[in-house]
Design a protein around this motif. Structure first.
Motif, PDB file in Angstrom:
ATOM      1  N   VAL A   1       3.409 -15.479  -1.792  1.00  0.00           N
ATOM      2  CA  VAL A   1       3.956 -14.186  -2.235  1.00  0.00           C
ATOM      3  C   VAL A   1       4.778 -14.375  -3.514  1.00  0.00           C
ATOM      4  O   VAL A   1       4.636 -13.615  -4.477  1.00  0.00           O
ATOM      5  CB  VAL A   1       4.788 -13.527  -1.109  1.00  0.00           C
ATOM      6  N   LEU A   2       5.603 -15.407  -3.525  1.00  0.00           N
ATOM      7  CA  LEU A   2       6.467 -15.626  -4.687  1.00  0.00           C
ATOM      8  C   LEU A   2       5.654 -16.077  -5.903  1.00  0.00           C
ATOM      9  O   LEU A   2       5.857 -15.581  -7.008  1.00  0.00           O
ATOM     10  CB  LEU A   2       7.572 -16.628  -4.358  1.00  0.00           C
ATOM     11  N   ASN A   3       4.713 -17.017  -5.698  1.00  0.00           N
ATOM     12  CA  ASN A   3       3.907 -17.518  -6.824  1.00  0.00           C
ATOM     13  C   ASN A   3       3.051 -16.421  -7.448  1.00  0.00           C
ATOM     14  O   ASN A   3       2.839 -16.402  -8.653  1.00  0.00           O
ATOM     15  CB  ASN A   3       2.992 -18.656  -6.371  1.00  0.00           C
ATOM     16  N   ASN A   4       2.528 -15.527  -6.590  1.00  0.00           N
ATOM     17  CA  ASN A   4       1.637 -14.475  -7.099  1.00  0.00           C
ATOM     18  C   ASN A   4       2.370 -13.170  -7.377  1.00  0.00           C
ATOM     19  O   ASN A   4       1.742 -12.162  -7.682  1.00  0.00           O
ATOM     20  CB  ASN A   4       0.502 -14.233  -6.104  1.00  0.00           C
TER      21      ASN A   4
ATOM     22  N   HIS B   1      -3.938  -4.251  -6.717  1.00  0.00           N
ATOM     23  CA  HIS B   1      -4.947  -4.761  -5.776  1.00  0.00           C
ATOM     24  C   HIS B   1      -4.316  -5.275  -4.487  1.00  0.00           C
ATOM     25  O   HIS B   1      -3.104  -5.510  -4.417  1.00  0.00           O
ATOM     26  CB  HIS B   1      -5.733  -5.913  -6.419  1.00  0.00           C
ATOM     27  N   ARG B   2      -5.191  -5.437  -3.527  1.00  0.00           N
ATOM     28  CA  ARG B   2      -4.785  -6.118  -2.292  1.00  0.00           C
ATOM     29  C   ARG B   2      -5.821  -7.220  -2.071  1.00  0.00           C
ATOM     30  O   ARG B   2      -7.022  -6.954  -2.139  1.00  0.00           O
ATOM     31  CB  ARG B   2      -4.766  -5.142  -1.127  1.00  0.00           C
ATOM     32  N   SER B   3      -5.337  -8.438  -1.844  1.00  0.00           N
ATOM     33  CA  SER B   3      -6.247  -9.583  -1.738  1.00  0.00           C
ATOM     34  C   SER B   3      -6.174 -10.152  -0.337  1.00  0.00           C
ATOM     35  O   SER B   3      -5.069 -10.284   0.222  1.00  0.00           O
ATOM     36  CB  SER B   3      -5.816 -10.672  -2.718  1.00  0.00           C
TER      37      SER B   3
ATOM     38  N   MET C   1      -7.873 -17.081  11.266  1.00  0.00           N
ATOM     39  CA  MET C   1      -6.716 -16.678  10.464  1.00  0.00           C
ATOM     40  C   MET C   1      -7.037 -15.525   9.529  1.00  0.00           C
ATOM     41  O   MET C   1      -8.174 -15.399   9.073  1.00  0.00           O
ATOM     42  CB  MET C   1      -6.282 -17.885   9.618  1.00  0.00           C
ATOM     43  N   VAL C   2      -6.041 -14.707   9.288  1.00  0.00           N
ATOM     44  CA  VAL C   2      -6.180 -13.676   8.269  1.00  0.00           C
ATOM     45  C   VAL C   2      -4.986 -13.817   7.312  1.00  0.00           C
ATOM     46  O   VAL C   2      -3.860 -14.053   7.753  1.00  0.00           O
ATOM     47  CB  VAL C   2      -6.274 -12.254   8.891  1.00  0.00           C
ATOM     48  N   VAL C   3      -5.288 -13.725   6.017  1.00  0.00           N
ATOM     49  CA  VAL C   3      -4.244 -13.819   4.977  1.00  0.00           C
ATOM     50  C   VAL C   3      -4.334 -12.559   4.115  1.00  0.00           C
ATOM     51  O   VAL C   3      -5.407 -12.238   3.626  1.00  0.00           O
ATOM     52  CB  VAL C   3      -4.453 -15.062   4.077  1.00  0.00           C
ATOM     53  N   VAL C   4      -3.240 -11.834   3.990  1.00  0.00           N
ATOM     54  CA  VAL C   4      -3.231 -10.623   3.149  1.00  0.00           C
ATOM     55  C   VAL C   4      -2.074 -10.715   2.159  1.00  0.00           C
ATOM     56  O   VAL C   4      -0.946 -11.020   2.550  1.00  0.00           O
ATOM     57  CB  VAL C   4      -3.065  -9.337   4.005  1.00  0.00           C
ATOM     58  N   LEU C   5      -2.380 -10.457   0.892  1.00  0.00           N
ATOM     59  CA  LEU C   5      -1.334 -10.422  -0.143  1.00  0.00           C
ATOM     60  C   LEU C   5      -1.432  -9.080  -0.854  1.00  0.00           C
ATOM     61  O   LEU C   5      -2.509  -8.688  -1.315  1.00  0.00           O
ATOM     62  CB  LEU C   5      -1.515 -11.568  -1.142  1.00  0.00           C
ATOM     63  N   ASP C   6      -0.318  -8.374  -0.932  1.00  0.00           N
ATOM     64  CA  ASP C   6      -0.323  -7.039  -1.504  1.00  0.00           C
ATOM     65  C   ASP C   6       0.199  -7.038  -2.942  1.00  0.00           C
ATOM     66  O   ASP C   6       1.259  -7.611  -3.217  1.00  0.00           O
ATOM     67  CB  ASP C   6       0.555  -6.117  -0.648  1.00  0.00           C
ATOM     68  N   GLU C   7      -0.538  -6.397  -3.809  1.00  0.00           N
ATOM     69  CA  GLU C   7      -0.167  -6.215  -5.222  1.00  0.00           C
ATOM     70  C   GLU C   7       0.280  -7.487  -5.935  1.00  0.00           C
ATOM     71  O   GLU C   7       1.431  -7.577  -6.387  1.00  0.00           O
ATOM     72  CB  GLU C   7       0.943  -5.162  -5.341  1.00  0.00           C
ATOM     73  N   PRO C   8      -0.604  -8.460  -6.021  1.00  0.00           N
ATOM     74  CA  PRO C   8      -0.221  -9.654  -6.804  1.00  0.00           C
ATOM     75  C   PRO C   8      -0.114  -9.283  -8.284  1.00  0.00           C
ATOM     76  O   PRO C   8      -0.971  -8.552  -8.802  1.00  0.00           O
ATOM     77  CB  PRO C   8      -1.380 -10.623  -6.536  1.00  0.00           C
TER      78      PRO C   8
ATOM     79  N   ARG D   1      -3.863 -13.287 -11.400  1.00  0.00           N
ATOM     80  CA  ARG D   1      -5.049 -13.373 -10.529  1.00  0.00           C
ATOM     81  C   ARG D   1      -4.885 -12.438  -9.338  1.00  0.00           C
ATOM     82  O   ARG D   1      -3.773 -12.293  -8.823  1.00  0.00           O
ATOM     83  CB  ARG D   1      -5.232 -14.811 -10.066  1.00  0.00           C
ATOM     84  N   TYR D   2      -5.977 -11.828  -8.925  1.00  0.00           N
ATOM     85  CA  TYR D   2      -5.856 -10.904  -7.794  1.00  0.00           C
ATOM     86  C   TYR D   2      -7.033 -10.959  -6.819  1.00  0.00           C
ATOM     87  O   TYR D   2      -7.012 -10.297  -5.799  1.00  0.00           O
ATOM     88  CB  TYR D   2      -5.659  -9.467  -8.293  1.00  0.00           C
ATOM     89  N   TYR D   3      -8.085 -11.706  -7.123  1.00  0.00           N
ATOM     90  CA  TYR D   3      -9.219 -11.768  -6.191  1.00  0.00           C
ATOM     91  C   TYR D   3      -8.803 -12.519  -4.913  1.00  0.00           C
ATOM     92  O   TYR D   3      -8.081 -13.527  -4.984  1.00  0.00           O
ATOM     93  CB  TYR D   3     -10.415 -12.485  -6.836  1.00  0.00           C
TER      94      TYR D   3
END
Lengths: 587, 101
Positions: free
Chosen positions: A240-243, A512-514, A529-536, A540-542
């Motif tokens: 989260v912090l890096n992206n 985006h949401r990745s 596992m599921v990994v979700v990152l919101d609005e990077p 990069r966002y893919y």
């Protein structure tokens, strides 16, 4: 003369006897009054003086992880109160509060509350509840009259912010307000009891009798492993912090049992200070956030197509146009493909190919298969506040709905719904309800809850085909290459979705949401596992670029922790299928 | 008025009766006092047990806090200068068996 003396003596005797009789009658009368007429009243007074009944608050149950590590426990702490005696004036009491301010951190709001209570003439006023023992010692040394301490218990979370969203928190009276604390409050809080104490003349307790025993809260064992939880939280925070993402979530489960091994959300909070100052930090993104999953939903499209028309696997689709148009809607592939086979559509995540498959399936089939995988309804995870997701029935669809659904739009899901869907694939088509509670502590040791009965949602053959021939290839050579692990064959699907902007009333190409959803090892899944990152916002966002590497890192460390031998040695020698996991089932 | 002289047996009876009554009374008082004293001691012991149980609980929670993965990793990395092993530093027994074949 003798007769006169004798009469006088008799008179005296009569007077004395009469007097004595009267005295006895008075005493007797008084005794009758006390023993008969005032019996009840005086008995109660006597009871009041040498005995008293006290309510015994039960100790709230402890919450532990699957390895027995303490996650939440109630410990005794003192609470300060002011007892007002008759005749004490307001100024004297205010002076005492002023002197307490030097010893205790009392906020202006707290001071105002105490002053208001003094003004109202209350006899019992809480000064500060649940202070530290050191603070109590300071107050005791100051010897301020009228200030007393009472023992209470305070919830303590030894791991701080770890697992905050799962554990939730309690209020000042130790009642669960969120997470597991709320869901299982009935079991954790126990039952109040009453004890009769007898006191001697110096009011010291010398005997007690339990009138109604207090029942302590039951200890709970969760399916969570705090080490796996730590790995997931650390990698999530880093991602989260890096992206520069707004938030993120990771859920790790054992697909063969439905047990949740880790559930992390970022930003987080410290349950020791519940509720958090920032309400957004309290949201459990794993179950309380609806979002469009993008290409990750193509897994269900593949499952539906193969189940309804097995020969689809051999079909080839023309994706050379690079885009799909329908009634003003244009959907493009991220790059131009030529002819793509059925598995290649998913391996390379072609939108054009996926829409062609969806059009072949038709709206009713796609709807019923998405429902079959549990979308649009709660998974039933034992946590409060789970979202249903948003999934409208075909009657309210437009002409754009089917192509949109084929690529994971016009449907909102939760991260846990995606995990449940991938678990069906990983578990050979069987759905095992996801759960967090593993066992209750009881007098005989542990009362392990029985595993829920699996429900078939997909044929075993199709599930294996999707796992081995599509999802494993996504990681091997497709969009999810960054999820590949050294030594293990992983399977998964990437997802990237543009976010809908309510102000623009359209999808925003800059937000985006990745995500990445998968499991490992393919042949005998140990974790999903599921990994979700919101609005990077870091460029990069893919999903394949930023969520897949998080999957890899978490999976690598978790597999190492579980003691699984890699399937491939550094020399690429294929070894026996993955060995048994380390004492995972031991609570 | 002639006072009747009490016989030795009568005196003995009275004295014995008084002694028995006093003994009973003394025993009763002692019994009651002892009961309260033991009650107080029992109460104190119960409180000590409760206090010790709470201390154990507190220490267990403290242990859990000290063994938190975050803290352990921090100590391992910063204090003991440990690092994660590379994949080529990990040797599995199954691999050795494969090589022997």
């Amino acid at each position: 003369m003798k007769i006169q003396n004798s009469n006088l003596s008799r008179l005296r005797i009569l007077i004395i006897t009469g007097g004595l009789l009267l005295w006895f009658l008075l005493i007797f009368g008084r005794l009758v009054e006390l023993q008969v007429f005032k019996h009840e009243e005086l008995k109660n007074e006597a009871i009041e003086q040498n005995r008293y009944i006290r309510e015994i608050w039960p100790t709230r149950g402890t919450i532990r992880d699957s390895q027995g590590k303490i996650l939440a426990r109630s410990l005794p702490v003192p609470s300060l109160f002011l007892a007002r005696v008759n005749g004490e004036d307001k100024d004297t009491l205010l002076e005492r509060i002023a002197s307490l301010q030097a010893l205790l951190p009392l906020s202006p709001r707290e001071v105002q509350r105490i002053k208001n209570r003094i003004d109202q003439g209350d006899r019992f006023i809480w000064i500060k509840r649940k202070i530290s023992w050191e603070e109590l010692e300071r107050v005791k040394q100051a010897k301020i009259p009228g200030i007393f301490a009472q023992r209470e218990s305070k919830r303590f979370y030894p791991l701080g912010p770890h697992l905050a969203h799962v554990l939730g928190g309690v209020d000042i009276d130790d009642l669960g307000l969120g997470g597991i604390e709320y869901k299982y409050n009935e079991y954790l809080q126990g039952k109040k009891g009453r004890v009769l104490f007898r006191r001697d003349a110096l009011r010291r307790k010398y005997d007690f009798q339990v009138i109604e025993p207090s029942v302590p809260g039951r200890d709970l064992y969760l399916t969570i492993d705090s080490n796996i939880q730590y790995i997931a939280e650390r990698e999530l925070e880093r991602a989260v912090l890096n992206n520069q993402a707004s938030w993120g979530t990771i859920i790790v489960s054992n697909p063969t049992t439905g047990e949740i091994l880790a559930m992390a959300s970022f930003p987080d909070y410290d349950p020791n200070n519940f509720p958090p100052a920032d309400p957004a930090a309290q949201i459990n993104r794993a179950i309380q956030e609806n979002f469009e999953p993008g290409s990750a939903l193509k897994i269900i499209l593949a499952a539906a197509a193969l189940e309804l028309k097995p020969e689809s696997f051999e079909e080839v689709f023309d994706c050379s146009t690079g885009h799909f148009s329908l009634g003003g809607l244009v959907i493009r592939d991220y790059k131009k493909f030529s002819l793509l086979s059925f598995p290649e559509i998913f391996i390379h995540s072609s939108n054009v190919g996926a829409i062609q498959i969806a059009l072949e399936l038709g709206p009713d089939n796609l709807y019923s298969w998405l429902k079959r995988f549990g979308f649009g309804e709660k998974t039933g995870i034992d946590l409060p506040g789970e979202e249903d997701g948003i999934f409208r029935p075909p009657q309210s669809w437009t002409i754009h709905s089917l192509p949109h659904l084929a690529i994971g739009y016009e449907i909102s899901v939760t991260a846990i719904q995606l995990l449940q869907a991938i678990n069906i694939i990983a578990n050979d088509g069987l759905l095992l309800p996801l759960r967090l509670l593993k066992a209750f502590a009881c007098s005989e040791g542990l009362e392990v809850l029985p595993s829920p009965a699996p429900v078939r949602r997909l044929s075993s053959q199709v599930a294996r085909e999707i796992a081995e021939k599509i999802l494993a290839k996504v990681v091997e050579s497709g969009t999810g290459k960054a999820a590949a692990l050294a030594g293990f064959q992983a399977a998964g699907k990437t997802g990237t979705a543009q976010k809908y902007d309510p102000f623009l009333k359209s999808y925003n190409s800059t937000k985006h949401r990745s995500l990445f959803v998968g499991f490992v090892p393919v042949d005998k899944p140990a974790i999903s596992m599921v990994v979700v990152l919101d609005e990077p916002k870091a460029g990069r966002y893919y999903g394949g670029e930023i969520a897949a590497p998080v999957f890899r890192e978490v999976a690598r460390r978790v597999l190492l922790y579980l003691g699984l031998t890699p399937q491939f040695s550094p020399d690429k020698i294929i070894l026996a299928s993955s060995s048994k996991t380390r004492s995972q089932n031991k609570p | 008025m002639i006072k009747k002289k009490l016989s030795k047996t009568e005196i003995l009876f009275v004295v014995l009766s008084l002694t028995v009554a006093l003994s009973c009374l003394t025993f009763y008082v002692w019994y009651q006092t002892e009961l309260i004293r033991l009650g107080l001691e029992n109460q104190k012991a119960q409180e000590t047990i409760k206090q010790l149980e709470e201390e154990i609980k507190s220490l267990e929670a403290q242990r859990s806090s000290l063994l938190s993965p975050e803290r352990v990793e921090k100590i391992a990395r910063e204090y003991l200068q440990l690092t994660e092993p590379n994949s080529n530093q990990l040797i599995y027994e199954e691999w050795l068996a494969e090589v022997k074949k």
